[in-house]
Design a protein around this motif. Sequence first.
Motif, PDB file in Angstrom:
ATOM      1  N   HIS A 110      43.953 -41.579  46.198  1.00  0.00           N
ATOM      2  CA  HIS A 110      44.061 -40.121  46.123  1.00  0.00           C
ATOM      3  C   HIS A 110      43.129 -39.564  45.050  1.00  0.00           C
ATOM      4  CE1 HIS A 110      45.838 -36.134  46.290  1.00  0.00           C
ATOM      5  NE2 HIS A 110      46.004 -36.175  44.978  1.00  0.00           N
TER       6      HIS A 110
ATOM      7  N   GLU B 283      41.941 -35.858  43.133  1.00  0.00           N
ATOM      8  CA  GLU B 283      42.165 -34.431  42.913  1.00  0.00           C
ATOM      9  C   GLU B 283      40.885 -33.659  43.218  1.00  0.00           C
ATOM     10  OE1 GLU B 283      44.846 -32.787  42.228  1.00  0.00           O
ATOM     11  OE2 GLU B 283      46.187 -34.513  41.985  1.00  0.00           O
ATOM     12  N   SER B 284      41.004 -32.612  44.009  1.00  0.00           N
ATOM     13  CA  SER B 284      39.837 -31.813  44.376  1.00  0.00           C
ATOM     14  C   SER B 284      39.499 -30.820  43.268  1.00  0.00           C
ATOM     15  CB  SER B 284      40.101 -31.055  45.689  1.00  0.00           C
ATOM     16  OG  SER B 284      40.369 -31.943  46.737  1.00  0.00           O
TER      17      SER B 284
ATOM     18  N   LYS C 198      41.045 -30.214  50.148  1.00  0.00           N
ATOM     19  CA  LYS C 198      42.387 -30.700  49.803  1.00  0.00           C
ATOM     20  C   LYS C 198      42.603 -32.056  50.473  1.00  0.00           C
ATOM     21  CE  LYS C 198      44.915 -28.574  53.671  1.00  0.00           C
ATOM     22  NZ  LYS C 198      46.045 -27.716  54.045  1.00  0.00           N
ATOM     23  N   ASP C 199      43.628 -32.781  49.988  1.00  0.00           N
ATOM     24  CA  ASP C 199      44.038 -34.076  50.554  1.00  0.00           C
ATOM     25  C   ASP C 199      42.882 -35.065  50.585  1.00  0.00           C
ATOM     26  OD1 ASP C 199      46.491 -32.840  51.017  1.00  0.00           O
ATOM     27  OD2 ASP C 199      45.965 -32.269  53.060  1.00  0.00           O
ATOM     28  N   GLU C 200      42.106 -35.129  49.513  1.00  0.00           N
ATOM     29  CA  GLU C 200      40.968 -36.062  49.475  1.00  0.00           C
ATOM     30  C   GLU C 200      41.421 -37.471  49.108  1.00  0.00           C
ATOM     31  OE1 GLU C 200      36.859 -34.708  48.380  1.00  0.00           O
ATOM     32  OE2 GLU C 200      38.048 -33.537  46.971  1.00  0.00           O
ATOM     33  N   THR C 201      40.788 -38.453  49.739  1.00  0.00           N
ATOM     34  CA  THR C 201      41.026 -39.864  49.429  1.00  0.00           C
ATOM     35  C   THR C 201      39.694 -40.597  49.394  1.00  0.00           C
ATOM     36  OG1 THR C 201      41.371 -40.368  51.771  1.00  0.00           O
ATOM     37  CG2 THR C 201      43.332 -39.913  50.453  1.00  0.00           C
TER      38      THR C 201
ATOM     39  N   GLY D  17      39.639 -36.309  53.886  1.00  0.00           N
ATOM     40  CA  GLY D  17      39.922 -35.023  53.262  1.00  0.00           C
ATOM     41  C   GLY D  17      39.741 -33.889  54.256  1.00  0.00           C
ATOM     42  N   THR D  18      40.190 -32.702  53.862  1.00  0.00           N
ATOM     43  CA  THR D  18      40.031 -31.489  54.657  1.00  0.00           C
ATOM     44  C   THR D  18      39.220 -30.488  53.846  1.00  0.00           C
ATOM     45  OG1 THR D  18      42.163 -31.858  55.740  1.00  0.00           O
ATOM     46  CG2 THR D  18      41.223 -29.652  55.898  1.00  0.00           C
ATOM     47  N   TYR D  19      38.167 -29.941  54.454  1.00  0.00           N
ATOM     48  CA  TYR D  19      37.221 -29.053  53.775  1.00  0.00           C
ATOM     49  C   TYR D  19      37.205 -27.715  54.517  1.00  0.00           C
ATOM     50  CZ  TYR D  19      36.093 -33.587  51.909  1.00  0.00           C
ATOM     51  OH  TYR D  19      36.200 -34.826  51.320  1.00  0.00           O
TER      52      TYR D  19
ATOM     53  N   MET E 121      37.892 -31.748  59.071  1.00  0.00           N
ATOM     54  CA  MET E 121      38.826 -32.776  58.592  1.00  0.00           C
ATOM     55  C   MET E 121      38.216 -34.156  58.818  1.00  0.00           C
ATOM     56  SD  MET E 121      42.739 -33.557  59.792  1.00  0.00           S
ATOM     57  CE  MET E 121      43.625 -34.973  59.138  1.00  0.00           C
TER      58      MET E 121
ATOM     59  N   SER F  30      39.078 -38.346  58.353  1.00  0.00           N
ATOM     60  CA  SER F  30      40.196 -39.270  58.169  1.00  0.00           C
ATOM     61  C   SER F  30      39.736 -40.707  58.369  1.00  0.00           C
ATOM     62  CB  SER F  30      41.330 -38.936  59.142  1.00  0.00           C
ATOM     63  OG  SER F  30      42.417 -39.841  58.988  1.00  0.00           O
TER      64      SER F  30
END
Length: 251
Positions: A60, A62-63, A82-85, A105-107, A208, A210
């Motif tokens: 994980h 943090e963006s 958000k939700d970056e890995t 992640g989602t951009y 997105m 994944s």
Amino acid sequence: MMVGDVLRRTATVLAIGVLLSCALAGTAVAQPQPAEPVAVDAPGAPPVPPEGAPPVDDGHVESTPPAVTDTPDDWRLTLSAKDETQAPIPPLTTALSSREYVVGGTYMGELRGPDEGEPPGGTLEVGYEIGCGIDMSTSNGVSLTGTMGLNPSIGLIGIDVISPGIDGILPSLGGNLGAGITVGLKPGLVNVIPVTKKEYSGADPWVMISKFRVKIDGCVGESFIRSYAFLTRSTDQSEAVLAWYGVTKKI
């Protein structure tokens, strides 16, 4: 009743009491002690690290805060994630100079401006940058070097003080051989890996990613990775570009 009988009865009672006390104490010691609770991982949950061990890296990230800009024609562009890995994995080549990661992640883009009757349009590009401390991909790498040569010479026989004449000529041939190892290294470079470039029409484009794998070769030493996104708003007479960069993670 005689005094002797009283003493014997008292001694008998005391002996029975001592035996009962020992039996009760032995029973208490023999009782099984409750077992300490053992942590069991739930299905699908990350493994629980032992007590005192460093936390497990789940990838994980943090963006960074959203990037915002205002255009001369009163439009505001916003770009965030958000939700970056980002997690390192063993490369398929098993080479020490290869780096491979699983990312996601989602951009999201956001365009707000005056009502012009038509939705805004442009492109949303997302990718990753991988920095390498030392680059071997554009150098000679590890190579063997060597030198070899011949040195011919001629000597004269029979020259001395008494007889200045020459008795003969003695040719000779010498050689030399040398070898070494050369390691060709170059200063680090940044590898730009674009993942997708989406043409959009609307005020809220998004992309997105994944479980996407990115890989570079020829990297020695530490490596660094971060995400990036470019949001473009295009018209017939203008184009505005907003860039966003994620947190740099050392791996």
